[in-house]
Design an enzyme around this catalytic site. Sequence first.
Site, PDB file in Angstrom:
ATOM      1  N   CYS A  76       0.847  -1.181   0.000  1.00  0.00           N
ATOM      2  CA  CYS A  76       0.000   0.000   0.000  1.00  0.00           C
ATOM      3  C   CYS A  76       0.892   1.244   0.000  1.00  0.00           C
ATOM      4  O   CYS A  76       1.763   1.379   0.874  1.00  0.00           O
ATOM      5  CB  CYS A  76      -0.915  -0.009   1.219  1.00  0.00           C
ATOM      6  SG  CYS A  76      -1.925   1.485   1.371  1.00  0.00           S
ATOM      7  N   CYS A  90       0.131   3.439   3.699  1.00  0.00           N
ATOM      8  CA  CYS A  90       0.592   2.902   4.984  1.00  0.00           C
ATOM      9  C   CYS A  90       1.792   1.983   4.847  1.00  0.00           C
ATOM     10  O   CYS A  90       2.328   1.522   5.867  1.00  0.00           O
ATOM     11  CB  CYS A  90      -0.542   2.158   5.680  1.00  0.00           C
ATOM     12  SG  CYS A  90      -1.129   0.699   4.789  1.00  0.00           S
ATOM     13  N   CYS A  94      -3.551   3.349  -9.518  1.00  0.00           N
ATOM     14  CA  CYS A  94      -3.084   3.267  -8.133  1.00  0.00           C
ATOM     15  C   CYS A  94      -3.957   2.306  -7.336  1.00  0.00           C
ATOM     16  O   CYS A  94      -5.161   2.206  -7.566  1.00  0.00           O
ATOM     17  CB  CYS A  94      -3.095   4.648  -7.479  1.00  0.00           C
ATOM     18  SG  CYS A  94      -2.171   5.898  -8.402  1.00  0.00           S
ATOM     19  N   CYS A 130      -8.297  10.231  -6.068  1.00  0.00           N
ATOM     20  CA  CYS A 130      -7.318   9.232  -5.638  1.00  0.00           C
ATOM     21  C   CYS A 130      -6.374   9.849  -4.609  1.00  0.00           C
ATOM     22  O   CYS A 130      -5.811  10.928  -4.852  1.00  0.00           O
ATOM     23  CB  CYS A 130      -6.546   8.720  -6.848  1.00  0.00           C
ATOM     24  SG  CYS A 130      -5.226   7.554  -6.418  1.00  0.00           S
ATOM     25  N   CYS A 176     -28.776  29.976   0.911  1.00  0.00           N
ATOM     26  CA  CYS A 176     -29.279  30.834   1.996  1.00  0.00           C
ATOM     27  C   CYS A 176     -28.102  31.582   2.620  1.00  0.00           C
ATOM     28  O   CYS A 176     -27.069  30.972   2.953  1.00  0.00           O
ATOM     29  CB  CYS A 176     -29.999  29.980   3.044  1.00  0.00           C
ATOM     30  SG  CYS A 176     -30.583  30.931   4.476  1.00  0.00           S
ATOM     31  N   CYS A 207     -33.739  27.226   7.832  1.00  0.00           N
ATOM     32  CA  CYS A 207     -33.741  28.098   9.013  1.00  0.00           C
ATOM     33  C   CYS A 207     -34.939  29.031   9.073  1.00  0.00           C
ATOM     34  O   CYS A 207     -35.101  29.779  10.046  1.00  0.00           O
ATOM     35  CB  CYS A 207     -32.449  28.927   9.054  1.00  0.00           C
ATOM     36  SG  CYS A 207     -32.267  30.054   7.652  1.00  0.00           S
ATOM     37  N   HIS A 211     -36.691  46.810   1.846  1.00  0.00           N
ATOM     38  CA  HIS A 211     -36.329  46.310   0.506  1.00  0.00           C
ATOM     39  C   HIS A 211     -37.568  46.123  -0.367  1.00  0.00           C
ATOM     40  O   HIS A 211     -37.490  46.078  -1.590  1.00  0.00           O
ATOM     41  CB  HIS A 211     -35.567  45.000   0.645  1.00  0.00           C
ATOM     42  CG  HIS A 211     -34.757  44.655  -0.571  1.00  0.00           C
ATOM     43  ND1 HIS A 211     -35.129  44.960  -1.854  1.00  0.00           N
ATOM     44  CD2 HIS A 211     -33.545  44.011  -0.696  1.00  0.00           C
ATOM     45  CE1 HIS A 211     -34.229  44.540  -2.705  1.00  0.00           C
ATOM     46  NE2 HIS A 211     -33.233  43.958  -2.012  1.00  0.00           N
ATOM     47  N   CYS A 243      -4.198  37.865  -1.472  1.00  0.00           N
ATOM     48  CA  CYS A 243      -4.042  37.018  -2.662  1.00  0.00           C
ATOM     49  C   CYS A 243      -5.323  37.032  -3.481  1.00  0.00           C
ATOM     50  O   CYS A 243      -6.422  36.836  -2.952  1.00  0.00           O
ATOM     51  CB  CYS A 243      -3.690  35.610  -2.228  1.00  0.00           C
ATOM     52  SG  CYS A 243      -3.462  34.478  -3.610  1.00  0.00           S
TER      53      CYS A 243
END
Length: 1069
Positions: free
Chosen positions: A704, A707, A724, A749, A804, A825, A841, A890
């Site tokens: 593996c 591990c 893989c 993967c 929401c 909600c 509004h 950034c």
Amino acid sequence: MPSLSEQLQEVRSQAEVCLYSGGRVVEVRAGVMAMANLPLPPCSKYRHIAAETMVIENSLGSNRKETLASLQRLSTALNILEKYGCNLTNPNRPKYWRTVKHNNPVFRATVDAIQGGRGVLCLYGYSNQQPDGLSFPDDVTDPDVGRVAAVTLEVMSLRMELELLIKETHPHPEFYERILPTLRHKDVGLNTDAMVYISEGQTKSLAFPLHHHSNRDNSHSHSLSSNHHSLRSFQVFSSSTNKHPENCGICGIFRISTHCLTCLQGLCSKCDRLYHSYPERNNHRRTTVTSSSSSSSKSISGHSTSTWSCLHCTKVNTVKDALCKQCEQPHLESISSKEDESQPATITEWQCKSCTMVNAASSILCEVCERPRLATRPPVTPSHPPITPPRPPAPVLGMPGDPDSQWVCQFCTYLNYSPATVCEMCDLARPEPAPLPAKLRPPSPVRRVPALPIKPKERTPENMDSWRQTLMKEEGLKLIQLIRDGEKKGVSPEEVYTSMRVAGDSTILPCKWLKTELPLRLDQIRMLVATSSLLSRSEKPAVYTAETESVVQLSRAEAKQAWLTAGGDTERAAKQALRDRLAKVKELCVLGFSDEARCHEVLRQSGGEVRGALALLQRPLLESFHNRIWSDKPEPPVDIHHSDKQRICRRLLAVYDLPSWGRCELALSLLLEHSAPYSLEDVVQAVRESHDREFIKRVLAKECPICLSVFPHNKMQSLTSCQCSVCCGCFQQHFTIAVRDKHIRDMVCPVCWEPNINDPEHLNSYFSTLDIQLRECLEPEVYELFHKKLTEQALIKDPKFLWCCHCSYGFIYDGDQLKVTCFQCRNSFCAQCKKPWESQHAGLSCEQYQSWKRENDPEYQKQGLAGYLRDNGITCPNCRFQYALSKGGCMHFCCSQCRYQFCSGCNNPFHTTCAVDECSVSGLHAHHPRDCLFYLRDWEPSRLQALLQNNDVSYNTEPPPGTQTDLCGVIEQKDEGGQQPDSACGAQTQHGHAGLCEKHYREYLVSLINSHSIDPAPLYSSNEMLLACRRYKVDDNRRDGEDSFSYYSRLLEKLINEVPLGDKVPRKK
């Protein structure tokens, strides 16, 4: 008028075209007939085949009769060659048209028996010599249809001319008499047909074969009847043979050598061997036809008045003998004498038994289905009307035929006379009349006269045969009726017939006799076998010992079978039963059961069946196995260290269903290796799939990559998008974390991070296969969460899907109102600007509501520009999820909902594979427009303010009253120790920046520029102008004599006209 050569050419060309183009058969035959009737010699008429040479080489005989017979054989062979040619010119050629096999009996007897036959096949194209025949060359894919049609036409024409010669109807026989001088002498013609048909009025032959009986009288009467019919047909055949030499009834070529008395036909030696090799015709009675047979037939035709010769054994008997002294066959004098007078009719056509096509008499194969002509049973002309018993005279009072002895058939109403018990018309039995009481019997008005004794007539030899035939018919009908009655009661025909033989002339019916007398006979047979030694010393087998005599006990079924085999003879049946029993005991001993007493007992229990006895003998041996497989205890594990290796292999073969014994030994050797970390189930699974030892060891030791533990291949998991493989534990842990803590696009993967889920084409197929794998390895609640995220991912693509702003719950909204209430909600928000809903509004557009809130909401005014930047935060262009964060820092932003990567200033995507032509940038990057924050954040605030002033756009420089002025309060996402919390900026503010730090004040000014779609190009410097033109592929070549001002003014105009502002930049906030 055209010449004969021109006529020949015209007829030939028309017939050839009609032949290979699939024309009508009538047109082809008309062309062949026209070609054969042309008055031309064979050497001038035939171009491809050497017709004159073939006729000369195949004409044998010293007279006209023998020559015509040889030409008949040549015509038959040409008929077969014609079929080969027609098959090649047919568009739907047979499957095996490329080869001609020599082992075909029809081919050997026809084409191979003449000179020039194989030469015609070579003209067709069969030029390649094979060990078993001829074939087309390998490089020839299709035959030359034109050439084959030309050769076939000449073969058909030559065959037509030969048939006209044989029938003496050729219009120009002088051409052939010139090359065959024996045809000039007119002698007796040839009978061309191989079968003889007799005129109508035929007698009915038996429709079923008669069985031989051991009883001499019955056998004699049955054989007498069958031989009577056979001899009548044989005499007809012989009489025709005396007049015309007759050919085989199947091939029509060779002379008759054998006559079958069962199927009533004459055959040559080869056809007789082939025809009677079939199992159902093996027992036919056949006689050899020799010259003596012909002479005997002639002697019968003109027999002497004092003696007669038997047709069956040629024994000469006296005229007083009605039956032959040697073979007991009847004397058929009247039949022979009358059949000599009848002339056999020659047939000119025959009908195919398969497709009913009517073919010419000389054709051996059917023209449609190409099946061989089968000889049918020749009809027999009756020598005299069938013998019917004379009708009794009219009844006379007091005589045996008076009205009281008459009875009317209740089925056909025919008036019959006693003592007949069967109706003369319908052959049905007379019903038993009910006796009338004496008082109801009407008195007879006529005085009864005592019957006078009548002296029975002595049978003359002439009607002896008819009497025997009538007697045989009555006995046969009686036997058939008894068999039918027995079948209704479950009695076999063998039992009925055997009981009749044993009972003799008893009046007891067979079924009743079988019920009352047969059990006694069977007990007698069993007693004889049990109490006495019936076999002689030489007949006793090796297993027959002294104690065998005392232990043999037969079953009723064995005794009954022996009784039927012995024909009812009790002593013979006992011997046969004992012999069969000892043979079965020997067979069981050979199989390993040496206890003879036990073998006798199980044979008695099974009714003499070896298979049933074997099952009874094997049942105790299988008792332990049956107890184990039917017990509730678990199957004991396989002990690979057991000393008996074959026992382990047998166990592996039975329990794990391995394909072979070698695979079991391979699995055991792998398990017994030192330090082998394999389990039994893993090894069995690997051995079942392959027999390569090294490959199996590699399959059982997979590492593996996560591990680094070693597992067998069947305990490794892999995705369909890559090669893989990881262990099941790592696979489960990776996808559990991805479902719980990450986005749906992180479910790739764990080794190579494939596939690219941003590609919508591979998204659906990838998740459809991943769903099947995760269903088996994830916990139920995690798998349910995976399905929920997968559903949300699909709903995001719907334009009516909304997030929401209170709880981040997504749903589809079909309404047209701005106010939307979340189902999760129960809070409301605006469907357009995604802001929490307020009563102010209602009735206002989103822009009007934002303006009102900036002017009238003290809480909003208190937040100042920080609130403005929060309300105009980042909105994902892919899923439209909103983030109340600053755009500073950034510019690369990744949506936490859909994992879409984009620029927060212009909403253009970040990608590694660029779709822009001539892009040389590698790695993760985006293409920003010139009004994107990515470029404008480098400008000084004063320069940005100047751009806004030039376009008459107002901006703030002072913070609103009551707000904090020393620290920036804009909320942004920070990266602190692997966590990304949302908190205030906290940077130091400057004077004239409206209470914001310099970074966020620039962001504020750029948002105003973007909201009013202001182009920053007019403030570009010369270097910035040239750099922008090169970045956006604008021609920056300077013209000759152009000054700097004109040059940069032209570049500015060209840049503004050719390169628009960003279409995805957020505007009108």
